[in-house]
Scaffold this active site. Structure first.
Site, PDB file in Angstrom:
ATOM      1  N   ASP A 390       0.848  -1.191   0.000  1.00  0.00           N
ATOM      2  CA  ASP A 390       0.000   0.000   0.000  1.00  0.00           C
ATOM      3  C   ASP A 390       0.874   1.228   0.000  1.00  0.00           C
ATOM      4  O   ASP A 390       2.049   1.148   0.328  1.00  0.00           O
ATOM      5  CB  ASP A 390      -0.803   0.033   1.305  1.00  0.00           C
ATOM      6  CG  ASP A 390      -2.066  -0.772   1.206  1.00  0.00           C
ATOM      7  OD1 ASP A 390      -2.435  -1.101   0.079  1.00  0.00           O
ATOM      8  OD2 ASP A 390      -2.647  -1.064   2.262  1.00  0.00           O
ATOM      9  N   ASP A 731      -5.178  -3.185   4.616  1.00  0.00           N
ATOM     10  CA  ASP A 731      -5.787  -2.793   5.882  1.00  0.00           C
ATOM     11  C   ASP A 731      -7.305  -2.935   5.859  1.00  0.00           C
ATOM     12  O   ASP A 731      -7.912  -3.169   6.878  1.00  0.00           O
ATOM     13  CB  ASP A 731      -5.363  -1.380   6.270  1.00  0.00           C
ATOM     14  CG  ASP A 731      -5.429  -0.429   5.097  1.00  0.00           C
ATOM     15  OD1 ASP A 731      -6.127  -0.750   4.118  1.00  0.00           O
ATOM     16  OD2 ASP A 731      -4.780   0.628   5.143  1.00  0.00           O
ATOM     17  N   ASP A 735      -9.563  -5.947   1.521  1.00  0.00           N
ATOM     18  CA  ASP A 735      -8.240  -6.462   1.211  1.00  0.00           C
ATOM     19  C   ASP A 735      -8.110  -7.913   1.616  1.00  0.00           C
ATOM     20  O   ASP A 735      -7.186  -8.597   1.191  1.00  0.00           O
ATOM     21  CB  ASP A 735      -7.163  -5.666   1.974  1.00  0.00           C
ATOM     22  CG  ASP A 735      -6.917  -4.320   1.350  1.00  0.00           C
ATOM     23  OD1 ASP A 735      -7.203  -4.191   0.146  1.00  0.00           O
ATOM     24  OD2 ASP A 735      -6.439  -3.418   2.049  1.00  0.00           O
TER      25      ASP A 735
END
Lengths: 1038, 290
Positions: A390, A731, A735
């Site tokens: 990310d 997170d 996901d």
């Protein structure tokens, strides 16, 4: 949070709203595959559920519900009612799935791995005794004792392994407790937050987007509420929820939200109708327990290793059983030989050592903020070859920070490091004085009170991300901002809104002589410029002409091109005659000018990369790990961050960059020239899997921007098609499929949702990318160190095995006893093999390619052969030299020992002649035999010290590695020596242990062989270093 | 965590194994080409030759350091073991039983003694010298032929009634059997200061039995003459024979099992080692039936 405000302030370079929508549909497609796996199960459950559920709560009206559950939708339950119900129905939590009973787990440890071999050994012992007993009633109990010792060994190691496992499970359960779920409930007419566990039927709860539904809930009212029922149905698309009864089936109707599903958006109020195990998911959970876990790479490796060793043990055992029988040994003797061979071959202490080693590393990683949920995942991280990371929070600091300023026709760089300590731009200009005033005053963000002692950058601020950035920026430079604001009393304010795209406030100035009001304004730069007619340069107002406007645009484009969010600032001193001190400003009527202002400057902000990240990315790169950025952010921002952290390296270009540099169309660029690629979600959506594969293989630096979380899954799958071990950070709830799909899912400890944490194998407590790299390093290190530990442990097996083989074939008195072997395996060798876990990495650990999960085995052919046939053999020879020395000096020269076995062991021969003509009774010989055991034991121990030292490295010289860097190794060596000393001199008088007090000089007989081992291994490593890739390396590097 | 191992079918595995055994594409057998096999074999041959050499060298050096006449250490041989002839072992130690009236039961015992004493015939003792002194026979130099030392003669006839010469049945026929007691050889061992060591046989559980065991010892008093000591080892005294004492047991009760112990009484011979039943003494069970 960064994303939301981005849409407010930044310039929209391309419309991407529609992208999101299509992405989602695409994601749906991807889910089909996953869903199919669950399908059969789901049908089964639904069927069963439908039979069992006769709830009709969804059909009832609110009044009926209130009556049924004795509650009130306005006031909720009373505390006493709730307490009663809680006592009656139990807490609102799932009973943990019926776990394997502890006793079964324990028994599993007792028969797993090598244990079964040792049990066979023990049983053979007892059988041997049984045969002996049936032939001769007074036969010695030695075999029974040995059998008991073996059984004891299995039981003790089993208990140890069980204890270790229980301990790591405990770590997990404490982890689960760290994140208790909260529920927002109405009780006694009050809204309060209570742990979700305390919910009872009839409670009125409120849920909002992002929450997990705390129980089965009949919705009473809902505003745009959507839930993700994937955990229940496998259906991943959000489902709208409302208070209407839409379907007869409880599972289909819209007015029920189920326990453990996630509310994605909107808010809702509902009544709890089922709690804990009585919820739908609770019933499913109790039905579907015990879904098998996949084996981790290290578990596979260890299994592989156990197979190798067990294979060697069994085949040598059987081979020599046959040899013994054909040499006319009695079957009974042959059985005893078989036991000896098995015991010598099995590294009894090794599996316990491996567990300890892994948990040591897990602890070390936890200290470095990687919480490993599964011990074995420690190693998986080490074999990672692609990290999909990310951006926000992981690579960046997750907070807007002022990066650049533009005033006086100049761009200034602000310090974006974590503490802002070093602001070096020129602050003497008059323009800066004005600009700083605007920054301070035209800002609604405030520090939460009571944080005076907290460093500015760490203080909690009430306000949006940009304002927070500006507040902290000015606080750092100017000091007490709140005080400045107090002195410049605010008389009117227009907060930011998306139509105006500016924010404005009017203040009394702090100059007592100046009765004018100051109007300050900030907003989207082009909007601000429109309202200005003058510009401030060096503190002087100048008319805004074409050239200055040009300069503004250049600066604006430049800052925008860096992926930064740019704000413009302007002000106006309202003339005192028109706006006297008593003037009342009306923000609705706008009774003040908002044009012909004076432009002061630009300020740009970015969520800056964490300072540790560029280093970590470089490390990954040299470690052969591809770092792919996957973000929902704008491509320009994503690319800028990627560049600044090194995911796109300084000298590599994307196709677009080349086109721009060469002034040609994008299509004309040779795609092979570009190393980097920035791919947006929209482009990704149009790609076929083949195109994605091509993209992943051809570009070494890839950034995915504007992607939806669902697309992460596609990317992960693409990477796995390249045979990569993929680590994924995530997170959000959505996901979790990607986290599950990944070889190692990494959830964020701070920003992560429970669902993500549950799906992940590891939790990053500080959300920092650099921690992943530390984890990778630890994972690789543990793999290397396990190799070393295993090599160390396997080596002495040959030295333990050879005596038996020689004993059978040549008929020497037995050089080493079975019990003595156990004392090596479980005594002297344990601490040293754990000590290898503390070994520092050989310098190249992060400079080599990740291990290939199928080719680079933990125990490979080279390791086994080098340990068994090279070092092991030297050890055996060394052991025999000590043995022969002891016998010869006591009177039995080697020549007489050959084929002496039968007479030697005959307790009825009490005048056996030695080489000097002396005659020995049976006990005198036996004592000498034990001295021989002790001598052989000491011989192996001394050479194991050398073995321990050489195992510190596999390629580098010990002297490069540093002999004394790993202190634990020396603790291990000391423990070896001390244990041996205790066994020989302390317990030498206990005959059952077969140790005797050895003459001091025999401790040194094997030392030359120890040195030989060291020298031989140094030579091996030298050639490996000198001739990489040669025949030598292929055969000798393990 | 995703699965890392795909299941392979049996035929796939077999195919892989076959390919491992012989890979026609690369010419590899068992993972190596022929020339690679030759190379690796050569390496191992060399390695093992060197290791054998080092081992041989070590053993050779060890041999060189050893004294050919006396062992370096005699840690276990502080006190000599004692053995008995005839030696018939039962489940636990020596267990001799026979029937006086049935000579088949004792003919084997008698033969054992005859065979044992064959080593003490005049012909086998002819290389040894006659000794008369009752003192230790110390020899500093190698006075005997072939760089050896002299050994004293011990003739079977010194055992008189138990020599098998006067009574070929060693008293077994009349229920007063002879037992020959032998002390183990230990290089340079001196059993006592000045008095000769002697054998002493008694019932082990004496208190139950009123009559003590009556024994006739040969040589008289059951002594091992001091001139048989010290023993200088096989190389120095190749013809050395252990001195013997014969004990003729005169009053063994019939039809019961008796436990008899014969101890060596000497200053430096101990017989109280709990672990070693043959150190300085020998115990045996005796059953004479009639």
């Amino acid at each position: 949070m960064g994303k939301k405000t981005l849409e407010i302030y930044s310039v929209e370079l391309s419309g991407t709203k529609d992208v999101e929508q299509t992405d989602k549909e695409d994601g749906k497609e991807r889910y089909r595959g996953l869903k199919n796996c669950f399908h059969s199960k789901k049908d089964h459950h639904t069927e069963k559920l439908n039979k069992e559920l006769d709830l009709d709560d969804h059909k009832l009206s609110i009044k009926e519900l209130e009556k049924k559950y004795g509650t009130n939708i306005i006031t909720g339950l009373s505390s006493t009612q709730a307490a009663e119900l809680l006592a009656q129905n139990g807490p609102n939590a799932l009973t943990p799935p019926k776990e394997t009973p502890e006793i079964i787990k324990f028994l599993k440890q007792m028969v797993g791995g090598f244990s079964i071999l040792l049990w066979i050994g023990a049983i053979l012992c007892w059988i041997a005794y049984g045969i002996q007993y049936s032939m001769n009633k007074s036969s010695s109990l030695d075999d029974v004792y040995l059998g008991c010792v073996l059984a004891l060994v299995v039981i003790l190691t089993g208990i140890f392994a069980y204890y270790q496992e229980a301990k790591s499970t405990n770590i997990m359960s404490t982890f689960n407790k760290m994140i208790p779920q909260q529920a927002f409930v109405i009780r006694d007419s009050e809204k309060r937050t209570i742990p979700a566990e305390q919910l009872v039927v009839g409670d009125i709860v409120e849920i909002k987007g992002g929450d997990r539904v705390p129980a089965d809930i009949r919705l009473l009212s809902a505003q745009g509420c959507k839930v993700d029922n994937s955990s229940l149905t496998g259906e991943s698309e959000p489902q709208a929820r409302s208070s209407e009864f839409t379907h007869d089936s409880l599972l289909e109707t819209k007015n029920i939200a189920f326990y453990s599903t996630t509310c994605l958006e909107g808010t809702a109020t509902g009544m709890v109708i089922n709690t804990g195990d009585r919820t739908i998911i609770g019933q499913i959970a109790s039905l579907a327990s015990g879904v098998g876990n996949e084996k981790t790479p290290i578990a596979i490796e260890i299994e592989h290793f156990v197979h190798i060793v067990a294979g060697v043990a069994v085949s040598i055992g059987i081979l020599f059983f046959i040899i013994a029988v054909s040499l006319k040994y009695q079957v009974l003797d042959a059985i005893i030989f078989l036991i000896g061979i098995i015991v010598a071959n099995v590294p009894e202490g090794l599996l316990a050592t491996v567990t300890v080693t892994l948990s040591l590393t897990a602890k070390r990683m936890a200290k470095k903020n990687c919480l490993v949920k599964n011990l074995e995942a420690v190693e998986t991280l080490g074999s990672t070859s692609i990290i999909c990371s990310d951006k926000t929070g992981t690579l960046t600091q997750n907070r807007m920070t002022v990066a650049h300023l533009w005033f006086d026709n100049q761009i200034f760089i602000a310090d974006t490091s974590e503490d802002h300590s070093n602001q070096v731009f020129d602050q003497s200009s008059g323009t800066w004085a004005s600009l700083s005033k605007i920054i301070t005053l035209c800002n609604r963000a405030e520090f939460k009170p009571g944080q005076e002692s907290v460093p500015i950058m760490k203080r909690i601020v009430v306000g949006d991300a940009s304002e927070t950035a500006l507040l902290k920026f000015s606080e750092v430079i100017l000091g007490d901002v709140m005080e400045i604001r107090k002195r410049n009393h605010k008389v009117a304010e227009i907060p930011f809104n998306s139509t105006n795209k500016f924010q404005l406030s009017i203040h009394k100035t702090d100059d007592p002589n100046d009765k004018r009001f100051l109007m300050v304004m900030k907003g989207a730069p082009e909007r601000i410029l429109e309202k200005c007619s003058t510009i401030m340069v060096n503190g002087q107002e100048q008319p805004l002409d074409k050239s200055t406007a040009e300069a503004f645009h250049t600066a604006y484009m430049e800052l925008g091109g860096l992926g930064e969010r740019v704000l413009g600032f302007c002000h106006l001193y309202l003339p005192a005659d028109e706006f006297p001190e008593t003037y009342t400003f009306d923000v609705d009527a706008m009774n003040f000018p908002t044009s012909n202002l004076c432009f002061v400057g630009l300020l740009s902000m970015i969520d800056p990369p964490r300072s540790t990240v560029p280093d970590a990315v470089t490390k990954c790169r040299s470690a052969g790990i591809k770092v792919i950025m996957v973000t929902g952010d704008h491509p320009i921002t994503a690319k800028a961050i990627a560049k600044s952290v090194g995911i796109i390296s300084a000298n590599s270009e994307t196709v677009e960059d080349i086109a721009k540099r060469l002034h040609i169309a994008v299509e004309q660029v040779n795609k092979r020239d570009a190393k980097a690629a920035v791919v947006t979600g929209a482009e990704l959506k149009d790609m076929s899997p083949e195109q994605l594969d091509e993209l992943l293989t051809n570009y070494s630096e890839i950034v995915f921007a504007r992607t939806s979380p669902q697309q992460k899954l596609i990317i992960v799958e693409g990477c796995q098609r390249q045979n990569a071990v993929v680590a994924v950070t995530g997170d959000g709830v959505n996901d979790s499929p990607a986290l599950k799909k990944a070889d190692i899912g990494i959830a964020m400890g701070i920003a992560g949702s429970d669902a993500a944490k549950n799906a992940a194998d590891m939790v990053l407590l500080d959300d920092n990318f650099a921690s992943i790299v530390t984890g990778v390093e630890e994972g690789r290190l543990i793999f290397d160190n396990l190799k070393k530990t295993i090599a160390y442990t396997l080596t002495k097996n040959i030295a333990e095995l050879c005596p038996f083989l020689i004993y059978i074939i040549v008929g020497l008195p037995l050089p080493i006893g079975t019990i003595t072997i156990l004392f090596i395996d479980l005594g002297t060798d344990i601490i040293p093999s754990i000590a290898l876990a503390y070994e520092k990495a050989e310098s190249d650990i992060m400079n080599r390619k990740p291990r290939h999960k199928k080719k680079d085995r933990l125990v490979n052919e080279q390791l086994a052969i080098y340990s068994y046939l090279h070092i092991g053999l030297i050890q055996a020879v060394g052991g025999f030299v000590v043995y022969f020395t002891v016998y010869a000096q006591e009177g039995f020269k080697p020549s007489i020992l050959i084929n002496l076995r039968v007479e030697w062991e005959d307790s009825n021969v009490n005048d056996l002649e030695d080489s000097y003509g002396q005659q020995w009774t049976w006990y005198q010989r036996k004592y000498l035999e034990w001295t021989g055991y002790t001598a052989f034991f000491v011989g192996i121990m001394v050479q194991q010290i050398a073995d321990l030292i050489i195992r510190k490295t596999r390629r580098n010289s010990i002297f490069q590695q540093g002999l004394f860097r790993n202190k634990v190794i020396w603790v291990g060596i000391a423990s070896q020596i001390i244990i041996a000393l205790i066994l020989s001199y302390g317990l030498g008088s206990i005959t059952a242990l077969n140790f005797t007090m050895l003459r001091p000089q025999y401790w040194f007989v094997a030392v030359p062989y120890a040195i030989l081992i060291w020298v031989y291994d140094e030579v091996r490593k030298l050639f490996i270093r000198l001739y990489p890739g040669s025949w030598w390396e292929k055969n000798m590097y393990y | 965590m995703a699965a890392l191992q795909e299941k392979k079918s049996c035929s796939q595995r077999m195919e892989e194994f076959q390919r491992y055994c012989w890979n026609p594409d690369t010419g590899q057998m068992l993972g190596r080409t022929l020339s690679r096999w030759v190379w690796i074999s050569l390496y191992y041959v060399a390695f093992y030759v060197v290791m054998t050499g080092i081992f041989a060298l070590c053993i050779y050096t060890l041999m060189c350091t050893l004294d050919p006449y006396t062992p370096d250490y005699q840690d276990q041989l502080k006190s000599p073991g004692v053995t008995l002839r005839p030696d018939v072992y039962g489940e636990k130690g020596l267990d001799i039983s026979y029937n006086v009236s049935d000579n088949r039961t004792w003919v084997d015992l008698v033969n054992t003694l005859h065979n044992f004493l064959a080593g003490y015939s005049p012909t086998s003792q002819e290389d040894n010298v006659n000794c008369t002194s009752e003192k230790y026979y110390f020899q500093e130099v190698f006075g005997a032929p072939n760089h050896t030392k002299f050994s004293c003669k011990f003739m079977a006839d010194m055992l008189q009634n138990c020599s098998g010469l006067t009574d070929p049945n060693f008293g077994f026929a009349e229920g007063k059997p002879c037992f020959i007691i032998k002390m183990n050889r230990i290089v340079n061992f001196l059993p006592s200061n000045s008095t000769a060591p002697r054998a002493d046989c008694t019932f082990l559980d004496q208190h139950k039995d009123d009559r003590p065991l009556q024994v006739e010892y040969y040589p008289p008093n059951g002594t091992f003459s001091l001139h048989y000591f010290p023993y200088y080892g096989k190389k120095a005294q190749p013809h050395y024979s252990n001195p013997l004492v014969a004990a003729k047991l005169l009053n063994v009760p019939r039809n019961t099992e008796v436990l008899i112990v014969c101890k060596i009484l000497a200053d430096y011979v101990t017989f109280d080692n709990p672990h070693d039943p043959y150190e300085g003494k020998v115990e045996f069970k005796l059953t004479i039936q009639q």
